[in-house]
Design a protein around this motif. Structure first.
Motif, PDB file in Angstrom:
ATOM      1  N   ARG A 148     -13.293   9.708 -46.732  1.00  0.00           N
ATOM      2  CA  ARG A 148     -14.477   9.238 -47.458  1.00  0.00           C
ATOM      3  C   ARG A 148     -15.266   8.161 -46.723  1.00  0.00           C
ATOM      4  N   HIS A 149     -14.674   7.530 -45.733  1.00  0.00           N
ATOM      5  CA  HIS A 149     -15.393   6.489 -45.009  1.00  0.00           C
ATOM      6  C   HIS A 149     -16.399   7.139 -44.054  1.00  0.00           C
ATOM      7  N   PRO A 150     -17.614   6.596 -43.962  1.00  0.00           N
ATOM      8  CA  PRO A 150     -18.643   7.221 -43.108  1.00  0.00           C
ATOM      9  C   PRO A 150     -18.260   7.310 -41.638  1.00  0.00           C
ATOM     10  N   SER A 151     -17.306   6.522 -41.187  1.00  0.00           N
ATOM     11  CA  SER A 151     -16.914   6.549 -39.773  1.00  0.00           C
ATOM     12  C   SER A 151     -16.264   7.874 -39.378  1.00  0.00           C
ATOM     13  N   PHE A 152     -15.832   8.666 -40.367  1.00  0.00           N
ATOM     14  CA  PHE A 152     -15.225   9.966 -40.065  1.00  0.00           C
ATOM     15  C   PHE A 152     -16.272  11.025 -39.730  1.00  0.00           C
ATOM     16  N   ASP A 153     -17.502  10.741 -40.005  1.00  0.00           N
ATOM     17  CA  ASP A 153     -18.559  11.727 -39.776  1.00  0.00           C
ATOM     18  C   ASP A 153     -18.972  11.702 -38.307  1.00  0.00           C
ATOM     19  N   CYS A 154     -18.075  12.217 -37.459  1.00  0.00           N
ATOM     20  CA  CYS A 154     -18.328  12.221 -36.023  1.00  0.00           C
ATOM     21  C   CYS A 154     -17.551  13.368 -35.377  1.00  0.00           C
ATOM     22  N   GLU A 155     -17.987  13.775 -34.214  1.00  0.00           N
ATOM     23  CA  GLU A 155     -17.363  14.897 -33.530  1.00  0.00           C
ATOM     24  C   GLU A 155     -15.939  14.576 -33.098  1.00  0.00           C
ATOM     25  N   ALA A 156     -15.664  13.325 -32.742  1.00  0.00           N
ATOM     26  CA  ALA A 156     -14.309  12.956 -32.319  1.00  0.00           C
ATOM     27  C   ALA A 156     -13.307  13.207 -33.438  1.00  0.00           C
ATOM     28  N   TYR A 157     -13.677  12.872 -34.663  1.00  0.00           N
ATOM     29  CA  TYR A 157     -12.792  13.142 -35.798  1.00  0.00           C
ATOM     30  C   TYR A 157     -12.601  14.640 -35.998  1.00  0.00           C
ATOM     31  N   LEU A 158     -13.682  15.401 -35.992  1.00  0.00           N
ATOM     32  CA  LEU A 158     -13.578  16.838 -36.234  1.00  0.00           C
ATOM     33  C   LEU A 158     -12.708  17.516 -35.182  1.00  0.00           C
ATOM     34  N   GLN A 159     -12.848  17.115 -33.944  1.00  0.00           N
ATOM     35  CA  GLN A 159     -12.027  17.704 -32.900  1.00  0.00           C
ATOM     36  C   GLN A 159     -10.549  17.399 -33.118  1.00  0.00           C
ATOM     37  N   LEU A 160     -10.252  16.191 -33.560  1.00  0.00           N
ATOM     38  CA  LEU A 160      -8.874  15.812 -33.826  1.00  0.00           C
ATOM     39  C   LEU A 160      -8.310  16.619 -34.995  1.00  0.00           C
ATOM     40  N   ALA A 161      -9.075  16.743 -36.058  1.00  0.00           N
ATOM     41  CA  ALA A 161      -8.623  17.522 -37.211  1.00  0.00           C
ATOM     42  C   ALA A 161      -8.390  18.977 -36.827  1.00  0.00           C
ATOM     43  N   ARG A 162      -9.322  19.556 -36.081  1.00  0.00           N
ATOM     44  CA  ARG A 162      -9.172  20.953 -35.663  1.00  0.00           C
ATOM     45  C   ARG A 162      -7.933  21.147 -34.800  1.00  0.00           C
ATOM     46  N   ARG A 163      -7.674  20.195 -33.926  1.00  0.00           N
ATOM     47  CA  ARG A 163      -6.526  20.313 -33.021  1.00  0.00           C
ATOM     48  C   ARG A 163      -5.221  20.420 -33.802  1.00  0.00           C
ATOM     49  N   HIS A 164      -5.204  19.822 -34.980  1.00  0.00           N
ATOM     50  CA  HIS A 164      -3.993  19.880 -35.817  1.00  0.00           C
ATOM     51  C   HIS A 164      -4.114  20.923 -36.929  1.00  0.00           C
ATOM     52  N   GLY A 165      -5.137  21.755 -36.866  1.00  0.00           N
ATOM     53  CA  GLY A 165      -5.291  22.823 -37.846  1.00  0.00           C
ATOM     54  C   GLY A 165      -5.690  22.351 -39.224  1.00  0.00           C
ATOM     55  N   CYS A 166      -6.292  21.175 -39.318  1.00  0.00           N
ATOM     56  CA  CYS A 166      -6.653  20.601 -40.615  1.00  0.00           C
ATOM     57  C   CYS A 166      -8.131  20.831 -40.925  1.00  0.00           C
ATOM     58  N   VAL A 167      -8.408  20.999 -42.207  1.00  0.00           N
ATOM     59  CA  VAL A 167      -9.766  21.206 -42.699  1.00  0.00           C
ATOM     60  C   VAL A 167     -10.230  19.947 -43.418  1.00  0.00           C
ATOM     61  N   THR A 168     -11.504  19.664 -43.354  1.00  0.00           N
ATOM     62  CA  THR A 168     -12.072  18.487 -44.008  1.00  0.00           C
ATOM     63  C   THR A 168     -12.803  18.884 -45.275  1.00  0.00           C
ATOM     64  N   VAL A 169     -12.594  18.128 -46.335  1.00  0.00           N
ATOM     65  CA  VAL A 169     -13.323  18.354 -47.581  1.00  0.00           C
ATOM     66  C   VAL A 169     -14.821  18.223 -47.333  1.00  0.00           C
ATOM     67  N   HIS A 170     -15.573  19.182 -47.873  1.00  0.00           N
ATOM     68  CA  HIS A 170     -17.029  19.022 -47.932  1.00  0.00           C
ATOM     69  C   HIS A 170     -17.398  18.752 -49.385  1.00  0.00           C
ATOM     70  N   THR A 171     -18.168  17.727 -49.608  1.00  0.00           N
ATOM     71  CA  THR A 171     -18.588  17.395 -50.967  1.00  0.00           C
ATOM     72  C   THR A 171     -20.096  17.201 -51.022  1.00  0.00           C
ATOM     73  N   ASP A 172     -20.666  17.442 -52.184  1.00  0.00           N
ATOM     74  CA  ASP A 172     -22.092  17.180 -52.382  1.00  0.00           C
ATOM     75  C   ASP A 172     -22.316  15.824 -53.038  1.00  0.00           C
ATOM     76  N   SER A 173     -21.254  15.029 -53.162  1.00  0.00           N
ATOM     77  CA  SER A 173     -21.386  13.713 -53.785  1.00  0.00           C
ATOM     78  C   SER A 173     -22.228  12.786 -52.922  1.00  0.00           C
ATOM     79  N   PRO A 174     -23.164  12.050 -53.524  1.00  0.00           N
ATOM     80  CA  PRO A 174     -23.949  11.074 -52.750  1.00  0.00           C
ATOM     81  C   PRO A 174     -23.137   9.840 -52.377  1.00  0.00           C
ATOM     82  N   LYS A 175     -21.934   9.701 -52.920  1.00  0.00           N
ATOM     83  CA  LYS A 175     -21.118   8.508 -52.669  1.00  0.00           C
ATOM     84  C   LYS A 175     -20.341   8.580 -51.361  1.00  0.00           C
ATOM     85  N   TRP A 176     -20.027   9.809 -50.905  1.00  0.00           N
ATOM     86  CA  TRP A 176     -19.136   9.962 -49.769  1.00  0.00           C
ATOM     87  C   TRP A 176     -19.827  10.710 -48.624  1.00  0.00           C
TER      88      TRP A 176
END
Length: 258
Positions: A148-176
């Motif tokens: 939920r922290h905005p610092s996760f919205d970056c390619e470095a995070y996505l690459q790390l998650a993908r490397r471990h086979g993990c998916v990230t929640v997508h939400t339409d909430s304006p809070k996150w």
């Protein structure tokens, strides 16, 4: 026809206002899961975040629900609500060993919810993701990161998650942070903007758009599963939104046995 599927549901199945607009008024509380699981195709369980359940409970949920239904479980808060994620090994093992395997093929994705104030720390996150097993009792596990922290919205995070086979929640909430990962092995959506004034929670055009997105995701050259949960917002409308989306996808409810 694509083998990929869309699962649509809500958070939990016990919510008093649903007895006025989803459950029949005379339905016993003990029959709510049986009813919900025949009008939806998945449920995200929030209770596992706060409490530890035992194997007989998971077995009961399995037996009360029809073939093809799945439960997405939020991991216990002891696993992620800590300063250093790398120290979560014992908590992860306790959660996974608490009886989840009793769900069998009805065990859907496991959601690991991070604290909103937890910022992206590549080394700490990598250590945590290395603790997540790829299977449980011989069945592959699907891991979802609810960051939920905005610092996760970056390619470095996505690459790390993908490397471990993990998916990230997508939400339409304006809070996150609204993170989109087009390369994810499956999609996991938590839609949080239902409105009480709308009979279906979301405007018809918005539901049409979500349905179109689900069709595109599950078709084409790389068909992948999608999980869509209507969570939060004006929660009394969540079942109506979920059933309206299922209708658009061509799914119809089954009749619960007496």
């Amino acid at each position: 026809m694509s083998a990929a599927q869309v699962r649509v549901g809500v958070g939990g199945w016990t919510f008093e206002p649903w007895r006025n607009n989803f459950y029949p008024k005379a339905l016993p509380h003990s029959h709510e899961l049986r009813y919900a699981s025949r009008h939806l195709t998945a449920i995200e369980v929030n209770g596992t975040f706060y409490s530890t359940f035992q194997a007989p409970t998971f077995a009961k949920w399995r037996d009360e629900t029809p073939d093809g239904f799945v439960f997405s479980l939020k991991a216990h808060r002891s696993t992620t609500h800590r300063r250093e994620l790398a120290t979560a090994g014992d908590a992860i093992e306790r959660f996974l060993a608490s009886g989840l395997a009793e769900l069998g093929d009805k065990l859907g994705p496991i959601v690991w919810p991070f604290m909103p104030a937890k910022a992206f720390d590549p080394a700490d996150l990598e250590a945590f993701l290395s603790l997540l097993p790829s299977e449980l009792a011989g069945r592959p596990l699907r891991h979802v990161l609810d960051v939920r922290h905005p610092s996760f919205d970056c390619e470095a995070y996505l690459q790390l998650a993908r490397r471990h086979g993990c998916v990230t929640v997508h939400t339409d909430s304006p809070k996150w942070a609204n993170i989109v990962d087009a390369q994810a092995p499956f999609a996991y959506l938590r839609l949080m903007r239902s409105q009480a004034a709308l009979p279906t929670g979301y405007p018809p055009q918005a539901l049409d758009d979500w349905a179109d997105g689900c069709r595109r995701w599950t078709a084409g050259a790389r068909p992948r599963d999608a999980f869509v949960f209507f969570i939060n917002g004006d929660k009394e409308r969540a079942p109506a939104a979920a059933t309206a989306l299922l209708e658009r996808l061509g799914w119809r409810p089954t009749v619960a046995p007496e």
